[in-house]
Scaffold this motif. Structure first.
Motif, PDB file in Angstrom:
ATOM      1  N   MET A 111       1.110  -1.360   0.163  1.00 60.50           N
ATOM      2  CA  MET A 111      -0.157   0.131   0.463  1.00 60.50           C
ATOM      3  C   MET A 111       1.208   1.261   0.283  1.00 60.50           C
ATOM      4  N   ASP A 112       0.836   2.025  -0.815  1.00 60.95           N
ATOM      5  CA  ASP A 112       1.460   3.485  -0.789  1.00 60.95           C
ATOM      6  C   ASP A 112       0.423   4.574  -0.506  1.00 60.95           C
ATOM      7  N   VAL A 113       0.376   4.525   1.067  1.00 62.26           N
ATOM      8  CA  VAL A 113      -0.693   5.248   1.609  1.00 62.26           C
ATOM      9  C   VAL A 113      -0.176   7.002   1.493  1.00 62.26           C
ATOM     10  N   VAL A 143      -8.991  20.008   8.263  1.00 65.93           N
ATOM     11  CA  VAL A 143      -9.839  19.262   9.022  1.00 65.93           C
ATOM     12  C   VAL A 143      -9.812  17.635   7.362  1.00 65.93           C
ATOM     13  N   ARG A 144     -10.438  17.869   6.906  1.00 64.28           N
ATOM     14  CA  ARG A 144     -11.380  17.317   5.683  1.00 64.28           C
ATOM     15  C   ARG A 144     -10.279  15.671   5.709  1.00 64.28           C
ATOM     16  N   PRO A 145      -8.595  16.182   5.456  1.00 57.71           N
ATOM     17  CA  PRO A 145      -7.584  15.175   4.652  1.00 57.71           C
ATOM     18  C   PRO A 145      -7.872  14.805   6.171  1.00 57.71           C
ATOM     19  N   LYS A 146      -8.108  15.375   7.582  1.00 57.75           N
ATOM     20  CA  LYS A 146      -8.056  14.070   8.428  1.00 57.75           C
ATOM     21  C   LYS A 146      -9.102  13.065   8.400  1.00 57.75           C
ATOM     22  N   ILE A 147     -10.500  13.739   8.004  1.00 57.80           N
ATOM     23  CA  ILE A 147     -11.453  12.777   8.611  1.00 57.80           C
ATOM     24  C   ILE A 147     -10.970  11.485   7.198  1.00 57.80           C
ATOM     25  N   LEU A 148     -10.740  12.054   5.806  1.00 57.60           N
ATOM     26  CA  LEU A 148     -10.557  10.938   4.614  1.00 57.60           C
ATOM     27  C   LEU A 148      -9.261   9.758   4.604  1.00 57.60           C
ATOM     28  N   LYS A 149      -8.278  10.476   5.097  1.00 58.25           N
ATOM     29  CA  LYS A 149      -7.463   9.774   5.527  1.00 58.25           C
ATOM     30  C   LYS A 149      -6.247   9.649   6.835  1.00 58.25           C
ATOM     31  N   HIS A 150      -6.054  10.698   7.174  1.00 60.06           N
ATOM     32  CA  HIS A 150      -5.072  10.627   8.303  1.00 60.06           C
ATOM     33  C   HIS A 150      -5.029   9.894   9.577  1.00 60.06           C
ATOM     34  N   ASN A 151      -6.577  10.232   9.964  1.00 61.25           N
ATOM     35  CA  ASN A 151      -6.732   9.880  11.285  1.00 61.25           C
ATOM     36  C   ASN A 151      -6.551   8.223  11.349  1.00 61.25           C
ATOM     37  N   ALA A 152      -7.405   7.907  10.140  1.00 61.68           N
ATOM     38  CA  ALA A 152      -7.516   6.001   9.728  1.00 61.68           C
ATOM     39  C   ALA A 152      -5.975   6.071   9.857  1.00 61.68           C
ATOM     40  N   ALA A 153      -4.637   5.886   9.401  1.00 67.58           N
ATOM     41  CA  ALA A 153      -3.631   5.996   8.679  1.00 67.58           C
ATOM     42  C   ALA A 153      -2.773   5.736   9.724  1.00 67.58           C
ATOM     43  N   ARG A 154      -3.011   6.741  11.249  1.00 63.04           N
ATOM     44  CA  ARG A 154      -2.228   7.246  11.960  1.00 63.04           C
ATOM     45  C   ARG A 154      -3.235   5.731  13.070  1.00 63.04           C
ATOM     46  N   LEU A 155      -4.565   5.495  13.638  1.00 68.06           N
ATOM     47  CA  LEU A 155      -5.296   4.401  14.042  1.00 68.06           C
ATOM     48  C   LEU A 155      -4.461   3.217  13.876  1.00 68.06           C
ATOM     49  N   LEU A 156      -4.838   2.853  12.122  1.00 67.13           N
ATOM     50  CA  LEU A 156      -3.957   1.875  11.721  1.00 67.13           C
ATOM     51  C   LEU A 156      -3.155   1.464  11.518  1.00 67.13           C
ATOM     52  N   GLY A 157      -1.956   2.146  12.067  1.00 59.05           N
ATOM     53  CA  GLY A 157      -0.629   2.055  12.012  1.00 59.05           C
ATOM     54  C   GLY A 157       0.123   2.107  10.237  1.00 59.05           C
ATOM     55  N   LEU A 158      -0.605   2.261   9.894  1.00 60.54           N
ATOM     56  CA  LEU A 158      -0.205   2.303   8.451  1.00 60.54           C
ATOM     57  C   LEU A 158       0.980   3.378   7.687  1.00 60.54           C
ATOM     58  N   THR A 159       1.166   4.364   8.729  1.00 61.71           N
ATOM     59  CA  THR A 159       1.987   6.051   8.222  1.00 61.71           C
ATOM     60  C   THR A 159       2.707   4.901   9.174  1.00 61.71           C
ATOM     61  N   SER A 160       4.724   5.677   9.411  1.00 58.77           N
ATOM     62  CA  SER A 160       5.965   5.258  10.215  1.00 58.77           C
ATOM     63  C   SER A 160       5.230   6.155  11.563  1.00 58.77           C
TER      64      SER A 160
END
Length: 303
Positions: free
Chosen positions: A15-17, A286-303
């Motif tokens: 996955m290329d987050v 806030v929009r990009p947080k809701i659409l991607k960044h919050n999930a990427a952080r919660l799911l450990g998809l980003t370092s």
């Protein structure tokens, strides 16, 4: 960060987050590649009517991968194991996890385990994380017929907290059983998000997602998510144009780092959801947080 299992295998996609448009944290695997379905006939017909899906087939997990790949999005995929309460077997978690591994550029495996299965559910959860790198678990208290704070589920939560994978709970009214005589046996009382508050207290290291705008308990969900550091809210199951105003307000402010895009696909398409979300008065930052960044952080998809 969630346990990664054995890691990606050679030759499988990665996955290329950074390049993703969005991460949909709430989609359902409702049909097995071998023909089995996640819902019994009456419940499926009721859901079809409620979501106006009569005549529409359900995609397999590989078909879901193609659908999200076309949109440059990733999706969390899961089933619900409510076999004890309903007598109906789920789409196999192993099948879903394997299909997600084969399509790891766009699919993120969650699993559904039946809390009534006790120690067997705990063993299954551990195996799915350790062998497949499953990143979270979906619970549907209405369909599984249990209160989230029932102590019989605590051994399972203890394992999930140890494994550091989120528990995602359906909250609020459900389309399952809607319009079916007696609601198809599905009881709404189990899905008040306040019943998750004890879970957040007793397992303070367990990441939790409250799924959906929690009608008729929206304020309870906002209170729990505001008060408990690891409690999040996903916005699936409703078109954003119907979101309660207090949900939009909190998503824009106090919960801007804890609210997640989810569609409920195939019951609601991400295309429809995103088109309606675009019209909401969400702040640009806030929009990009809701659409991607919050999930990427919660799911450990980003370092």
């Amino acid at each position: 960060m969630p346990n990664q299992g054995s890691g990606p295998s050679p030759g499988r996609p990665v996955m290329d987050v950074e390049s993703l448009v969005a991460i949909d944290v709430h989609t359902h695997a409702e049909v097995s590649e071998h023909g089995g379905e996640s819902l019994s006939g009456p419940l499926k017909r009721g859901a079809d009517e409620y979501f106006k899906l009569a005549g529409h087939g359900r995609p397999t997990v590989p078909e879901m991968a193609a659908y999200y790949r076309e949109r440059n999005m990733a999706a969390v995929v899961f089933t619900v194991d409510a076999e004890t309460a309903t007598g109906h077997p789920p789409v196999p978690n192993d099948e879903i996890a394997q299909a997600c591994a084969d399509n790891a550029d766009v699919l993120i495996p969650f699993a559904g385990v039946d809390p009534w299965k006790g120690k067997a559910a705990v063993r299954q959860a551990r195996r799915l994380v350790e062998e497949y790198g499953v990143r979270g678990f979906k619970f549907h208290p209405n369909l599984q017929a249990f209160y989230p704070d029932d102590r019989m589920a605590y051994g399972l939560y203890e394992a999930l907290e140890e494994l550091q994978v989120p528990a995602l709970f359906h909250t609020g009214q459900t389309g399952l059983g809607a319009g079916v005589p007696g609601g198809g046996g599905v009881r709404l009382k189990y899905s008040n998000p306040m019943r998750v508050d004890d879970v957040a207290v007793d397992f303070p290291g367990l990441p939790i997602i409250l799924a959906h705008p929690s009608f008729p308990w929206q304020d309870e969900a906002l209170a729990v998510a505001t008060h408990k550091p690891l409690v999040h809210i996903d916005l699936s199951g409703w078109s954003p144009k119907y979101f309660p105003p207090q949900l939009v307000q909190y998503a824009n402010t106090l919960l801007k780092d804890k609210v997640l895009f989810g569609s409920d696909y195939p019951l609601i398409s991400p295309d429809r959801w995103l088109a309606d979300f675009e019209k909401l008065p969400i702040k640009d930052e806030v929009r990009p947080k809701i659409l991607k960044h919050n999930a990427a952080r919660l799911l450990g998809l980003t370092s």
